[in-house]
Design a protein around this motif. Sequence first.
Motif, PDB file in Angstrom:
ATOM      1  N   ASN A 170     -15.366 -29.285  51.197  1.00  0.00           N
ATOM      2  CA  ASN A 170     -16.459 -30.250  51.342  1.00  0.00           C
ATOM      3  C   ASN A 170     -17.637 -29.886  50.435  1.00  0.00           C
ATOM      4  N   ILE A 171     -17.927 -28.583  50.373  1.00  0.00           N
ATOM      5  CA  ILE A 171     -19.031 -28.150  49.510  1.00  0.00           C
ATOM      6  C   ILE A 171     -18.685 -28.409  48.045  1.00  0.00           C
ATOM      7  N   ARG A 172     -17.417 -28.188  47.684  1.00  0.00           N
ATOM      8  CA  ARG A 172     -16.996 -28.418  46.307  1.00  0.00           C
ATOM      9  C   ARG A 172     -17.113 -29.898  45.939  1.00  0.00           C
ATOM     10  N   GLU A 173     -16.742 -30.773  46.873  1.00  0.00           N
ATOM     11  CA  GLU A 173     -16.884 -32.198  46.618  1.00  0.00           C
ATOM     12  C   GLU A 173     -18.352 -32.594  46.489  1.00  0.00           C
ATOM     13  N   LEU A 174     -19.207 -31.963  47.314  1.00  0.00           N
ATOM     14  CA  LEU A 174     -20.628 -32.268  47.225  1.00  0.00           C
ATOM     15  C   LEU A 174     -21.210 -31.810  45.896  1.00  0.00           C
ATOM     16  N   LYS A 175     -20.776 -30.626  45.430  1.00  0.00           N
ATOM     17  CA  LYS A 175     -21.282 -30.115  44.159  1.00  0.00           C
ATOM     18  C   LYS A 175     -20.835 -30.971  42.978  1.00  0.00           C
ATOM     19  N   SER A 176     -19.688 -31.637  43.127  1.00  0.00           N
ATOM     20  CA  SER A 176     -19.205 -32.465  42.015  1.00  0.00           C
ATOM     21  C   SER A 176     -20.135 -33.635  41.732  1.00  0.00           C
ATOM     22  N   TRP A 177     -20.933 -34.039  42.744  1.00  0.00           N
ATOM     23  CA  TRP A 177     -21.871 -35.144  42.545  1.00  0.00           C
ATOM     24  C   TRP A 177     -23.196 -34.656  41.942  1.00  0.00           C
ATOM     25  N   LEU A 178     -23.431 -33.353  41.988  1.00  0.00           N
ATOM     26  CA  LEU A 178     -24.684 -32.812  41.473  1.00  0.00           C
ATOM     27  C   LEU A 178     -24.593 -32.605  39.967  1.00  0.00           C
ATOM     28  N   PRO A 179     -25.745 -32.504  39.288  1.00  0.00           N
ATOM     29  CA  PRO A 179     -25.717 -32.242  37.838  1.00  0.00           C
ATOM     30  C   PRO A 179     -25.081 -30.884  37.546  1.00  0.00           C
ATOM     31  N   ARG A 180     -24.440 -30.787  36.423  1.00  0.00           N
ATOM     32  CA  ARG A 180     -23.734 -29.560  36.050  1.00  0.00           C
ATOM     33  C   ARG A 180     -24.724 -28.449  35.716  1.00  0.00           C
ATOM     34  N   ASN A 181     -24.425 -27.251  36.184  1.00  0.00           N
ATOM     35  CA  ASN A 181     -25.258 -26.090  35.887  1.00  0.00           C
ATOM     36  C   ASN A 181     -25.060 -25.683  34.430  1.00  0.00           C
ATOM     37  N   PRO A 182     -26.097 -25.752  33.603  1.00  0.00           N
ATOM     38  CA  PRO A 182     -25.907 -25.436  32.178  1.00  0.00           C
ATOM     39  C   PRO A 182     -25.639 -23.964  31.926  1.00  0.00           C
ATOM     40  N   MET A 183     -25.910 -23.087  32.902  1.00  0.00           N
ATOM     41  CA  MET A 183     -25.709 -21.656  32.700  1.00  0.00           C
ATOM     42  C   MET A 183     -24.255 -21.242  32.872  1.00  0.00           C
ATOM     43  N   LYS A 184     -23.450 -22.084  33.526  1.00  0.00           N
ATOM     44  CA  LYS A 184     -22.058 -21.724  33.761  1.00  0.00           C
ATOM     45  C   LYS A 184     -21.242 -21.901  32.492  1.00  0.00           C
ATOM     46  N   LEU A 185     -20.230 -21.071  32.372  1.00  0.00           N
ATOM     47  CA  LEU A 185     -19.330 -21.159  31.223  1.00  0.00           C
ATOM     48  C   LEU A 185     -18.364 -22.321  31.392  1.00  0.00           C
ATOM     49  N   ASP A 186     -17.956 -22.872  30.300  1.00  0.00           N
ATOM     50  CA  ASP A 186     -17.012 -23.975  30.317  1.00  0.00           C
ATOM     51  C   ASP A 186     -15.624 -23.441  30.659  1.00  0.00           C
ATOM     52  N   LYS A 187     -15.043 -23.902  31.770  1.00  0.00           N
ATOM     53  CA  LYS A 187     -13.731 -23.413  32.186  1.00  0.00           C
ATOM     54  C   LYS A 187     -12.636 -23.823  31.206  1.00  0.00           C
ATOM     55  N   GLU A 188     -12.839 -24.928  30.519  1.00  0.00           N
ATOM     56  CA  GLU A 188     -11.841 -25.330  29.530  1.00  0.00           C
ATOM     57  C   GLU A 188     -11.816 -24.366  28.353  1.00  0.00           C
ATOM     58  N   ALA A 189     -12.980 -23.792  28.045  1.00  0.00           N
ATOM     59  CA  ALA A 189     -13.026 -22.830  26.950  1.00  0.00           C
ATOM     60  C   ALA A 189     -12.540 -21.456  27.380  1.00  0.00           C
ATOM     61  N   LEU A 190     -12.678 -21.137  28.666  1.00  0.00           N
ATOM     62  CA  LEU A 190     -12.254 -19.841  29.184  1.00  0.00           C
ATOM     63  C   LEU A 190     -11.373 -20.036  30.407  1.00  0.00           C
ATOM     64  N   PRO A 191     -10.193 -20.627  30.244  1.00  0.00           N
ATOM     65  CA  PRO A 191      -9.362 -20.896  31.420  1.00  0.00           C
ATOM     66  C   PRO A 191      -8.722 -19.656  32.006  1.00  0.00           C
ATOM     67  N   ASP A 192      -8.692 -18.554  31.250  1.00  0.00           N
ATOM     68  CA  ASP A 192      -7.987 -17.369  31.725  1.00  0.00           C
ATOM     69  C   ASP A 192      -8.903 -16.394  32.441  1.00  0.00           C
ATOM     70  N   LEU A 193     -10.163 -16.758  32.655  1.00  0.00           N
ATOM     71  CA  LEU A 193     -11.077 -15.842  33.315  1.00  0.00           C
ATOM     72  C   LEU A 193     -10.778 -15.720  34.798  1.00  0.00           C
ATOM     73  N   GLU A 194     -10.207 -16.736  35.397  1.00  0.00           N
ATOM     74  CA  GLU A 194      -9.902 -16.692  36.817  1.00  0.00           C
ATOM     75  C   GLU A 194      -8.461 -16.216  36.995  1.00  0.00           C
ATOM     76  N   GLU A 195      -8.289 -14.900  37.023  1.00  0.00           N
ATOM     77  CA  GLU A 195      -6.952 -14.363  37.203  1.00  0.00           C
ATOM     78  C   GLU A 195      -6.520 -14.534  38.656  1.00  0.00           C
ATOM     79  N   THR A 196      -5.300 -14.950  38.849  1.00  0.00           N
ATOM     80  CA  THR A 196      -4.787 -15.027  40.205  1.00  0.00           C
ATOM     81  C   THR A 196      -4.574 -13.620  40.722  1.00  0.00           C
ATOM     82  N   ASP A 197      -4.767 -13.448  42.023  1.00  0.00           N
ATOM     83  CA  ASP A 197      -4.732 -12.114  42.608  1.00  0.00           C
ATOM     84  C   ASP A 197      -3.314 -11.599  42.700  1.00  0.00           C
ATOM     85  N   CYS A 198      -3.225 -10.283  42.667  1.00  0.00           N
ATOM     86  CA  CYS A 198      -1.926  -9.640  42.718  1.00  0.00           C
ATOM     87  C   CYS A 198      -2.070  -8.289  43.400  1.00  0.00           C
TER      88      CYS A 198
END
Length: 894
Positions: A170-198
């Motif tokens: 629900n929080i994620r859906e709410l954030k999608s309506w808010l303006p994008r945080n300019p300080m965050k990195l573009d996930k499309e440019a860095l898709p491998d930063l979120e490593e799945t846990d192991c």
Amino acid sequence: MNTSRSETVKEPPLKPSRRSMPCLAQSQTHPHSLSKHSSFLQPNRLQPQARPLSAGTSTATVNVNEMNAIASSGLFFKDGKKRIDYILVYKKSSLQIEKRNTFEKNLRAEGLMLEREPAITSNDIMFVKIHCPWDTLCKYAERMNIRMPFRKKCYYTDWRSKTMGSLQRNIRELKSWLPRNPMKLDKEALPDLEETDCYTAPFSRARIHHFTINNKDSFFSNSTRSRIVHHMLQRTKYEDGKSKMGINRLLNNGTYEAAFPPHEGSHKSRHPIKTHGAQNHRHLLYERWARWGMWYKYQPLDLIRRYFGEKIGLYFAWLGWYTGMLIPAALVGLFVFLYGLFTMDSSQVSKEICEANETIMCPMCERNCTLQKLNESCIYAKVTHLFDNGGTVFFAIFMAIWATVFLEFWKRRRAVLTYDWDLIDWEDEEEELRPQFEAKYSQVERVNPITGKPEPFQPFPDKLSRLMVSVSGIFFMISLVLTAVFAVVVYRLVAMEQFASFQWYFIKKYWQFATSGTGVCINFMIIMSLNVVKHPRTESEWENSFALKMFLFQFVNLNSSIFYIAFFLGRFAGRPGKYNKLFNRWRLEECHPSGCLIDLCLQMGVIMVLKQMWNNFMELGYPLLQNWWSRRKIRKGGQLLEHKISLPQWEKDWNLQPMNLHGLMDEYLEMVLQFGFTTIFVAAFPLAPLLALLNNIIEIRLDAYKFVTQWRRPMPARATDIGIWYGILEGIGVLAVITNAFVIAITSDYIPRFVYAYKYGPCTDEGYRQEKCLKGYVNSSLSVFDLNELGMGYSGYCRYRDYRAPPWSSAPYEFTLQFWHVLAARLAFIIVFEHLVFGIKSFIAYLIPDMPKDLCDRMRREKYLVQEMMYEAELEHLQRERKKNGKQYHHEWP
């Protein structure tokens, strides 16, 4: 070149598995664009200019030109298959041939593969490329207890996790309506930063079937391979004898010129990263982190850690956290400064000083100073009010609490990072003895009470003697610093007489400002000169102990003059007619009629600004000049321009600058000293957090640019925290409370104004009413002196800052009752302030746990699951073996 037999053995090519590997935390994962445009991450493929190999194509069908194209990238051996894990550089003219041959022979005996390659730009330079094959990697990964992934994490589900999961959606859906945080990195440019846990466990060859190995070439990451090779280089002998070992000794005696892991390619590309993607991780770090245009973006900590190692990753994580925490401190400090700016003209004290055109002040030097009117200090009084106003006490308390909150939340942040980077149990399992210590004290052994194994032991007499030598050295250097500070004090005493008799009217009128300004500049030059003195070699030093020694020296060097101005300047000067003199010759310096705080602000401001500018220039400007000079010598030779030769990566790295001799110690030291400036005397200089914030925004990108483009790739080291620096930061936080209490009570006029308003002012019986209650304070704070007693031809009376009886009283020039009231109030304020702030700090530290609650539960749950899965994996393996051998199949534990 001497080649070992192991070099001729070729491993059968592995077919890529169809099963995906989503949880390979130690593997090379990279963006889709990275996999398309970079072949160094996929050794079974060729460079883009060569024909790609299919999974079933034999390597024997590749022609020689394609192999040369692969090798020319500088990331593989000449055969285009063996990845370069480390580079050694030596000069052919070096006389240490026997040591070098013995060392390389022992390296081959340990299982490493070596290949020599002459330099293109110099006939005297030879490169030794090192490759660590699979069997050697496995052997040393087991010996070093390197944790590797073996199964994807599965999280337990209960009502709490389900509730939190829906809440997070629900929080994620709410954030999608808010303006994008300019300080965050573009996930499309860095898709491998979120490593799945192991789930990970210490690597074991006996249990190799437990681990997820889809590709032997990518199972051990580049940083892990380099760390294993570095471990072998540190412990390989070059001569007979227990102490004749290690690459460090060979670098010091000139056998080798350098040793470093290679960069993963160029940091620049002819094509835009948005359309063509990143060529390699170095290129990705440059575009998304090191460029100055990324100054407002969050740092890609996972990518930094993956490329440079956990130790450097933790440094940038701490620096980013410190910089982010400076934002509220800078805003509050700016508010206090603006409050002083807006109330400067309405301040009662400033008004009285600026309107005192008939109040004559006593001469402030012996021969050349003339009588001055009090209103000539109007500018000083207004400037002093900028830093000494009603918000000073509040800001000092706020910064003491801020320091505690910063450190406590950093512990939580560090806990999350060490968990995400799989470092929770690393310190107990992987940390090993230093090779120099191991070689020196190998004859004296003691059983480790934890492991039960014998290990080298340093006898107490030897440890005590080394400690005494170190302590003596520190005391000598601190004595040298105090001597330099004393020399600056003498300069100020001599200079004030000279500036007071200066022919230039501006200097003669503002001789105190000229004395303070030149004294600060001379003190700054002494500080920077003494910084160069204490730089011994760190080979024989423990990192934490050496860091503590360097901090003590640098801290005293940087702050001794500030302590003098804050607590000694003008305190022992005496009174008119009975001044104290240094060596019975030079009269001690007095504070300005508006107080000593302006000198403290000037000292802090100049040193802080100039030191930060100098450090930034030395960190970036010096490597840039050195690299420019190296490129100029190459162009001057004309070899590259004539033959159109492209330098391989190892030679490009050789032309870069090595990392600082002390590693990250200089980087931490600079920031910790800045933290001290920001907190210790912040009551006197509320703009310090703002200056630190602006500097750190530049510092992060400057360090990033330096690491990515100007330095050779450092050895990727592991660490779980920032070491001894956290304890030093805590000590600075405690010292900051004490010094700010003394600055407010002794240096500033806050306590004298407070005592006057409640005891001697017009509001004594009516209560405190802000500025109206300070009416007459300036006259009350000035004592009277008879000029006839000076014998200089003056008559009448002059005023000076003190609480003494007038000359016509029964006890002339004795301390008045108001002096004792102010002294008692100052001591009471120090005690109350310290106890109050320390109580608040302790309460906040108690309220904030060192580790988040959900992280604790998650770690305990995973520890239990790891044990269960290890048992299950072993049971499945044994059952498969029994079934394979025709034995009966059992479900119970064998």
